[in-house]
Write an enzyme that holds these catalytic residues in place. Sequence first.
Site, PDB file in Angstrom:
ATOM      1  N   ARG A  69     -10.529  10.936  -6.996  1.00 59.66           N
ATOM      2  CA  ARG A  69     -10.663  12.271  -7.184  1.00 59.66           C
ATOM      3  C   ARG A  69     -10.635  13.018  -5.835  1.00 59.66           C
ATOM      4  O   ARG A  69     -10.969  12.443  -5.021  1.00 59.66           O
ATOM      5  CB  ARG A  69     -12.282  12.587  -7.681  1.00 59.66           C
ATOM      6  N   TYR A 197      -4.157  11.365 -11.036  1.00 54.85           N
ATOM      7  CA  TYR A 197      -5.235  10.577 -10.909  1.00 54.85           C
ATOM      8  C   TYR A 197      -6.463  10.711 -12.348  1.00 54.85           C
ATOM      9  O   TYR A 197      -6.892  11.941 -12.027  1.00 54.85           O
ATOM     10  CB  TYR A 197      -5.596  10.245  -9.635  1.00 54.85           C
ATOM     11  N   GLY A 199      -9.987  11.150 -12.792  1.00 53.40           N
ATOM     12  CA  GLY A 199     -10.950  12.083 -12.803  1.00 53.40           C
ATOM     13  C   GLY A 199     -10.326  13.693 -12.390  1.00 53.40           C
ATOM     14  O   GLY A 199     -10.647  14.609 -13.103  1.00 53.40           O
ATOM     15  N   LYS A 206     -14.267  14.062 -16.351  1.00 56.66           N
ATOM     16  CA  LYS A 206     -15.363  14.871 -15.368  1.00 56.66           C
ATOM     17  C   LYS A 206     -15.163  16.326 -15.787  1.00 56.66           C
ATOM     18  O   LYS A 206     -16.031  17.156 -15.501  1.00 56.66           O
ATOM     19  CB  LYS A 206     -15.105  14.325 -14.066  1.00 56.66           C
ATOM     20  N   HIS A 226     -23.956  12.521 -15.724  1.00 57.83           N
ATOM     21  CA  HIS A 226     -23.048  11.281 -15.218  1.00 57.83           C
ATOM     22  C   HIS A 226     -24.196   9.952 -15.285  1.00 57.83           C
ATOM     23  O   HIS A 226     -24.673   9.442 -14.526  1.00 57.83           O
ATOM     24  CB  HIS A 226     -22.755  11.584 -13.752  1.00 57.83           C
ATOM     25  N   SER A 248     -20.694   7.431  -8.317  1.00 57.14           N
ATOM     26  CA  SER A 248     -19.668   6.963  -8.581  1.00 57.14           C
ATOM     27  C   SER A 248     -19.421   5.632  -7.657  1.00 57.14           C
ATOM     28  O   SER A 248     -19.818   5.673  -6.599  1.00 57.14           O
ATOM     29  CB  SER A 248     -18.036   7.908  -7.998  1.00 57.14           C
ATOM     30  N   CYS A 250     -21.229   3.169  -8.100  1.00 56.65           N
ATOM     31  CA  CYS A 250     -22.506   2.515  -7.673  1.00 56.65           C
ATOM     32  C   CYS A 250     -23.201   1.855  -8.574  1.00 56.65           C
ATOM     33  O   CYS A 250     -24.491   1.571  -8.536  1.00 56.65           O
ATOM     34  CB  CYS A 250     -23.404   3.785  -7.205  1.00 56.65           C
ATOM     35  N   GLY A 251     -22.570   1.310  -9.731  1.00 57.00           N
ATOM     36  CA  GLY A 251     -23.131   0.192 -10.466  1.00 57.00           C
ATOM     37  C   GLY A 251     -23.402   0.556 -12.004  1.00 57.00           C
ATOM     38  O   GLY A 251     -24.070  -0.137 -12.807  1.00 57.00           O
ATOM     39  N   LYS A 252     -22.951   1.626 -12.635  1.00 61.42           N
ATOM     40  CA  LYS A 252     -23.276   2.161 -13.879  1.00 61.42           C
ATOM     41  C   LYS A 252     -22.675   1.197 -14.828  1.00 61.42           C
ATOM     42  O   LYS A 252     -23.181   0.716 -15.882  1.00 61.42           O
ATOM     43  CB  LYS A 252     -22.743   3.692 -14.197  1.00 61.42           C
ATOM     44  N   ASN A 254     -21.341  -1.796 -14.349  1.00 58.03           N
ATOM     45  CA  ASN A 254     -22.105  -2.970 -14.451  1.00 58.03           C
ATOM     46  C   ASN A 254     -23.497  -3.011 -15.077  1.00 58.03           C
ATOM     47  O   ASN A 254     -23.631  -4.054 -15.724  1.00 58.03           O
ATOM     48  CB  ASN A 254     -22.293  -3.425 -12.890  1.00 58.03           C
ATOM     49  N   ASP A 275     -20.467   5.796 -18.335  1.00 53.56           N
ATOM     50  CA  ASP A 275     -20.122   6.796 -17.407  1.00 53.56           C
ATOM     51  C   ASP A 275     -20.795   7.870 -17.781  1.00 53.56           C
ATOM     52  O   ASP A 275     -21.382   8.985 -16.839  1.00 53.56           O
ATOM     53  CB  ASP A 275     -18.645   7.107 -17.201  1.00 53.56           C
ATOM     54  N   ASN A 364     -10.380   1.843  -4.959  1.00 54.91           N
ATOM     55  CA  ASN A 364     -10.708   2.590  -6.319  1.00 54.91           C
ATOM     56  C   ASN A 364      -9.756   2.171  -7.404  1.00 54.91           C
ATOM     57  O   ASN A 364      -9.410   3.205  -8.186  1.00 54.91           O
ATOM     58  CB  ASN A 364     -10.623   4.187  -6.018  1.00 54.91           C
ATOM     59  N   ARG A 366      -8.666   0.955 -10.843  1.00 57.28           N
ATOM     60  CA  ARG A 366      -9.293   1.135 -12.218  1.00 57.28           C
ATOM     61  C   ARG A 366      -8.507   0.449 -13.265  1.00 57.28           C
ATOM     62  O   ARG A 366      -7.416   0.192 -13.308  1.00 57.28           O
ATOM     63  CB  ARG A 366      -9.437   2.622 -12.506  1.00 57.28           C
ATOM     64  N   ARG A 397     -26.959   3.928  -3.552  1.00 54.99           N
ATOM     65  CA  ARG A 397     -26.295   2.635  -2.651  1.00 54.99           C
ATOM     66  C   ARG A 397     -27.342   3.213  -1.460  1.00 54.99           C
ATOM     67  O   ARG A 397     -26.906   4.080  -0.584  1.00 54.99           O
ATOM     68  CB  ARG A 397     -24.818   2.903  -2.404  1.00 54.99           C
ATOM     69  N   GLY A 491     -26.532  -9.430 -13.182  1.00 49.65           N
ATOM     70  CA  GLY A 491     -27.472  -9.763 -14.423  1.00 49.65           C
ATOM     71  C   GLY A 491     -28.965  -9.762 -13.908  1.00 49.65           C
ATOM     72  O   GLY A 491     -29.631  -9.472 -14.906  1.00 49.65           O
TER      73      GLY A 491
END
Length: 581
Positions: A69, A197, A199, A206, A226, A248, A250-252, A254, A275, A364, A366, A397, A491
Amino acid sequence: MTRNAAIESWVKEMAAVTQPDRIHWCDGSQAEYDALVQLMLKDGTLIELDQQKWPNCYLHRSHSSDVARVEHLTFICSDSKDDAGPTNNWMSPADAKAKVWPLFSGCMKGRTMYVIPYLMGPASSRLSKVGVEITDSPYVVANMRTMTRMGNVALEHLGSATEFCKGLHSIGELNPEKRFICHFPKSREIWSIGSGYGGNALLGKKCFALRIASNMGRDQEWMAEHMLILGVQSPQGVTKYVAAAFPSACGKTNLAMLVPPPEFKGWKVWTVGDDIAWLRYGDDGQLWAINPEAGFFGVAPGTGDDTNPNAIAALRKNSIFTNVAVTEDRQPWWEGFGKPPAKATDWKGNPWTPDSKEKAAHPNARFTAPAKQCPSASPEMENPKGVPISAFIFGGRRATTMPLVFQAFDWNHGVFVGAGMGSETTAAATGAVGIVRRDPFAMLPFCGYNMGDYFGHWLKMGAKSAKAPKVFHVNWFRKDKNGKFLWPGFGQNMRVLQWILERCEGKGAATTTPIGHVPAAGAISTQGLDISPDQMKDLLAVDKTEWANEAKGIAEFFGQFGERLPPAMKQQLDELNTRLA
Ligand code: GTP
Ligand code: SPV
Ligand code: MN
């Protein structure tokens, strides 16, 4: 196909400007998708992967200047600059008309114009909304088919209504000098040119589902966030839902697909979304959430069977990989996906070996995968009612300062915690990586209006119901003196989720600190983990000097909002400083 007069006349108008050779109305069918894939294989937009091992999977290499983005080229075109606020780039509608609109003139000459009617959200949900994207990129069409509900389902939802989000997109010349992503909150319109690309180009994501939808939510008393949405099912069979906002990369994704560790026998995590969440109160006073998307546009690097097996299972067929590496036998590869191959072609198309200095996949890179292919996909994903949210979780983070988890004292304090969020920047946007910046509610690049007013909207939404979700903050990324992550993450984050849900039920032991309620010693189970009590102490520590610094950073950030900062936010900051003193 169902027809809609308002769409037809808008398409006619746009075709007159962009002058495509052909117009193709997308129906979202498999046959249409297959034909587009053939077209893109022929012109090199897609590269075929091993179809035996990776059925229907393809690789796309984007232009090397078009991989993330572009926040500095993203504009909110409200009438007044104040309505875009200090955290957005603003362009007046007149300037946009003068500077950006001419770039669309004749931009589709020699190309096909694709008209994509799409629905964000489950069919027949009162929370779902229709958008139409016009694009000259078949890659965008293919991705939109996975990410949204495309075709008749959208047209049927719209019926003869005239309210849909108008998105005009062209890859233009793929020239960063002529790249703009403009949003018009009043007319619910998007103009995007010069980028192919994610976003920047998949306008349902977005641009519509956050920047335009946040404006709609403010006007209509709902929320566009978000956030991932997940359900935690207990061994007793009860499922509770939470929504979590992390910036962005940072683990959503996962967290949304978490597999509980062996110690959690009988527990199960269900993925509703990874997301974006749209939320609205039900008549029962609870906040209900839907995932407006139908697919995952997930970060590839770091995604492996050891960290996120559900994502790996989801992306093994019918997926598009953007900017990953490919092996000699046409397997996709990226850092974190098993053993490095002895030889590969990197994301730019150059030869690569494990000794290469460059990364094989772009940081990045995807994958675009259908959500229903995820083994943890919640049966509630298609429920038009959505799911009731028990807790909001904010996170970022942070190498220092932020404990593994804490709970806000109440709603208004929770809004302050969200508003003061900070996180180290990632490769999801162009620019420097690893610098702490304020990213309130993980919405800094996505809030389509004045962020001060947005804080006010959050305050108002909490005041509407006694059953508003409880608010928490997490940090999986705290480091020790040697720069190593203190927490195993992935986990094992289940242990933190469990404490959060216990707190929602009035249980879960906590110590009150100046910043909120932190788990008491032993309240987070470490059974089966190689973590000492001292390490847990470091993970949960609240350091007053670090926090005084944090409060200063928040105060500075808040300062730019002037009159638009709700007084309750200033009050929360003062109270934090008092508690810290
Ligand atoms: P967007 O799609 O950009 O909005 O990102 P996201 O928030 O969905 O991020 P995602 O889950 O894809 O995570 C991005 C990166 O963070 C990956 O490289 C992950 O491996 C890493 N990551 C995710 N969860 C954890 C965790 O619990 N601990 C650590 N150390 N890293 C994590
Ligand atoms: C993000 O950057 O937060 C993403 C990827 O989820 S994009 O669709 O490019 O916004
Ligand atoms: Mn995102």
